[in-house]
Design a protein around this motif. Sequence first.
Motif, PDB file in Angstrom:
ATOM      1  N   UNK B 254       0.824  -1.217   0.000  1.00  0.00           N
ATOM      2  CA  UNK B 254       0.000   0.000   0.000  1.00  0.00           C
ATOM      3  C   UNK B 254       0.857   1.265   0.000  1.00  0.00           C
ATOM      4  N   UNK B 255       0.224   2.389  -0.309  1.00  0.00           N
ATOM      5  CA  UNK B 255       0.897   3.694  -0.193  1.00  0.00           C
ATOM      6  C   UNK B 255       1.216   3.978   1.267  1.00  0.00           C
ATOM      7  N   UNK B 256       0.269   3.621   2.135  1.00  0.00           N
ATOM      8  CA  UNK B 256       0.418   3.916   3.568  1.00  0.00           C
ATOM      9  C   UNK B 256       0.071   2.674   4.382  1.00  0.00           C
ATOM     10  N   UNK B 257       0.978   2.276   5.246  1.00  0.00           N
ATOM     11  CA  UNK B 257       0.736   1.141   6.136  1.00  0.00           C
ATOM     12  C   UNK B 257       0.906   1.622   7.566  1.00  0.00           C
ATOM     13  N   UNK B 258      -0.131   1.499   8.362  1.00  0.00           N
ATOM     14  CA  UNK B 258      -0.065   1.948   9.751  1.00  0.00           C
ATOM     15  C   UNK B 258      -0.086   0.716  10.653  1.00  0.00           C
ATOM     16  N   UNK B 259       1.054   0.433  11.290  1.00  0.00           N
ATOM     17  CA  UNK B 259       1.192  -0.756  12.136  1.00  0.00           C
ATOM     18  C   UNK B 259       0.971  -0.346  13.577  1.00  0.00           C
ATOM     19  N   UNK B 260      -0.087  -0.884  14.179  1.00  0.00           N
ATOM     20  CA  UNK B 260      -0.465  -0.460  15.523  1.00  0.00           C
ATOM     21  C   UNK B 260      -0.347  -1.626  16.493  1.00  0.00           C
ATOM     22  N   UNK B 261       0.538  -1.471  17.471  1.00  0.00           N
ATOM     23  CA  UNK B 261       0.729  -2.550  18.446  1.00  0.00           C
ATOM     24  C   UNK B 261       1.314  -3.806  17.830  1.00  0.00           C
ATOM     25  N   UNK B 262       2.102  -3.617  16.764  1.00  0.00           N
ATOM     26  CA  UNK B 262       2.767  -4.738  16.090  1.00  0.00           C
ATOM     27  C   UNK B 262       4.259  -4.613  16.359  1.00  0.00           C
ATOM     28  N   UNK B 263       4.877  -5.670  16.901  1.00  0.00           N
ATOM     29  CA  UNK B 263       6.294  -5.562  17.252  1.00  0.00           C
ATOM     30  C   UNK B 263       7.179  -5.614  16.012  1.00  0.00           C
ATOM     31  N   UNK B 264       6.749  -6.377  14.993  1.00  0.00           N
ATOM     32  CA  UNK B 264       7.521  -6.384  13.749  1.00  0.00           C
ATOM     33  C   UNK B 264       8.420  -7.591  13.581  1.00  0.00           C
ATOM     34  N   UNK B 265       7.882  -8.784  13.832  1.00  0.00           N
ATOM     35  CA  UNK B 265       8.634 -10.009  13.571  1.00  0.00           C
ATOM     36  C   UNK B 265       9.005 -10.049  12.092  1.00  0.00           C
ATOM     37  N   UNK B 266      10.129 -10.687  11.807  1.00  0.00           N
ATOM     38  CA  UNK B 266      10.636 -10.759  10.433  1.00  0.00           C
ATOM     39  C   UNK B 266       9.557 -11.271   9.476  1.00  0.00           C
ATOM     40  N   UNK B 267       8.759 -12.248   9.934  1.00  0.00           N
ATOM     41  CA  UNK B 267       7.716 -12.823   9.078  1.00  0.00           C
ATOM     42  C   UNK B 267       6.640 -11.785   8.748  1.00  0.00           C
ATOM     43  N   UNK B 268       6.423 -10.847   9.655  1.00  0.00           N
ATOM     44  CA  UNK B 268       5.454  -9.779   9.373  1.00  0.00           C
ATOM     45  C   UNK B 268       6.057  -8.756   8.412  1.00  0.00           C
ATOM     46  N   UNK B 269       7.316  -8.389   8.660  1.00  0.00           N
ATOM     47  CA  UNK B 269       7.965  -7.369   7.827  1.00  0.00           C
ATOM     48  C   UNK B 269       8.029  -7.817   6.370  1.00  0.00           C
ATOM     49  N   UNK B 270       8.136  -9.133   6.160  1.00  0.00           N
ATOM     50  CA  UNK B 270       8.124  -9.688   4.798  1.00  0.00           C
ATOM     51  C   UNK B 270       6.898  -9.231   4.028  1.00  0.00           C
ATOM     52  N   UNK B 271       5.789  -9.111   4.727  1.00  0.00           N
ATOM     53  CA  UNK B 271       4.526  -8.796   4.068  1.00  0.00           C
ATOM     54  C   UNK B 271       4.356  -7.324   3.728  1.00  0.00           C
ATOM     55  N   UNK B 272       5.228  -6.454   4.278  1.00  0.00           N
ATOM     56  CA  UNK B 272       5.002  -5.004   4.111  1.00  0.00           C
ATOM     57  C   UNK B 272       6.208  -4.276   3.518  1.00  0.00           C
ATOM     58  N   UNK B 273       7.217  -5.045   3.116  1.00  0.00           N
ATOM     59  CA  UNK B 273       8.465  -4.446   2.610  1.00  0.00           C
ATOM     60  C   UNK B 273       8.240  -3.446   1.494  1.00  0.00           C
ATOM     61  N   UNK B 274       7.208  -3.667   0.688  1.00  0.00           N
ATOM     62  CA  UNK B 274       6.989  -2.811  -0.474  1.00  0.00           C
ATOM     63  C   UNK B 274       6.029  -1.668  -0.196  1.00  0.00           C
ATOM     64  N   UNK B 275       5.595  -1.508   1.058  1.00  0.00           N
ATOM     65  CA  UNK B 275       4.728  -0.373   1.387  1.00  0.00           C
ATOM     66  C   UNK B 275       5.514   0.912   1.163  1.00  0.00           C
TER      67      UNK B 275
END
Lengths: 253, 312
Positions: B254-275
């Motif tokens: 997405x153009x904008x990704x707002x992560x709220x209360x997410x610590x940011x495990x590597x597996x999660x960051x994989x999903x948003x790298x292109x934001x």
Amino acid sequence: MKRILIGIKRVVDYNVRIRVKPDGSGVITDGVKMSINPFDEIALEEALRIKERGGAEEVVVATVGPADCQPQLRTALAMGADRALHVQADGIIEPLVAARALLKLVEREQPLLVILGKQAIDDDNSQTGQMLAALWNRPQATFASKVELIAGEGGQKARVTREVDAGLETIEVDLPAVITTDLRLNEPRYVKLPDIMKAKKKPLEALSLGALGVEQQQRLKLVRFEAPPQRQKGVRVKDAAELVDALKKKGLL
Amino acid sequence: MPKVLIVAEHDGAKLNPSIAKCVACARGIAAAEITVVVCAADASAVASQAAQLAGVTRVLAIEHAAYTHQLSAVLAPQIVALAGPFTHVLGPSTTFGKDVMPRIAALLGTAQVSDIMAVESPTRFRRPIYAGNVILTVEVDADSKIVGTVRIASFEGVAGGGSAPIEKASLSAELPSHTRFISVSAAKSDRPDLQTAARVVSGGRALGSADAFKILYSLADKLGAAVGASRAAVDAGFAPNELQVGQTGKIIAPELYVAIGISGAIQHLTGIKDARTIVAINKDGEAPIFEVADIGLVGDLFQIVPELEKLL
């Protein structure tokens, strides 16, 4: 005998920070902790639970890979698999080759069900289960979050809930079939020390791709491994008002 | 000349937006002729949407009642029957494409390139491995047919406005009956689709409950955003599985990704790298999400989210 065949893959442990070799020829695996692919552990756990409920009599675990895979097969035996098959092969094993090898094991073992992880966390291909189902000309139920075996007219069936983009899809497949597991299917058990001792005595049979009549074709040349570009470090704001200002400045609000 | 066959994903009425991205990927293959195949009970609506995608040469429509639920075991033999003249067979790296494309590849006796993120030549592609921590360049055997899935977060969908001819093709494969659709439980939502939304508001374990998670829905509605969730939030039952973002969930850009209360495990960051822009709101200033965030805000989300909503 009602048998479940499980495919496992030895991969770099999911907690390891992956580093690319300086010459770009691969990732560093020397001295790195190796484990059973986490999705495959879930596959094995599901098979053990089906057996414990009386739905199967034997759980056979198999892998295709180098001699180094033995510790992972022993771990699978310690978790509760009855016996292990090790199709030895060095070098790159593409999913289609793994699927062809598994098909040979299927023909030999005549399982009711084959369960695999939905993907391996090293190459993230997500292919082997579907390929095996295709070559075997049997159903596939991928990304499973719930598996129910049903005895029905005209043979056994499985009702499988799948995690798909739209939500949860339920399909029914005639057995034998291939199931691939998603993360929420179950939580694999921990291995206990006495089980590790017992596992040493369980049968582990060594086979080879050649003896199974499978050619180790490599269709994809791995040209170059690189680290991805890093994101620029960002800024910190102190409250919601500053956040809104920062977003406006970027033209996002 | 490369000839690309794209397997259309659709729900019977609408072509999935991932297909415009597959066409974009196919256009990266120089001088490719692009055919989109639509297998459906009634293909007319979906085929005409596919025909409008810029760059599509023609659309093949095959109709059969068995295609109502798009089961891979039913679709794959028909795609294989059509694949003969094509050099490439592509599908999206969605759960649909991930399920059906390897079945097609195996029946064709060829390898698959999963998650194509860039086309370097008709036989050379880049793809992420190890949860996106490594980018691998692969070269496919020149005499092999190439089957691939397209990582949709890596491509901008092509525009509409085209008018490719639609040809009806007839069923030429035997359809198996060993796989049957029972049901799908999809929450109906008026919010944008998570996979293609320009804005996404996503919540993690710190939300604490399904009830508390609802504060994200009202923030998302203010922003016109889709709602996402971390694996931890889905595992804990705060959000349904189709909202999961990450290595094993949806990979989004997405153009904008707002992560709220997410610590940011590597597996999660994989999903948003292109934001394009990542905003992180978390009370732990040391959380790994701040390593990738463009804008970080350390604090109590239960205080910040309502304030933010008021300011919008």
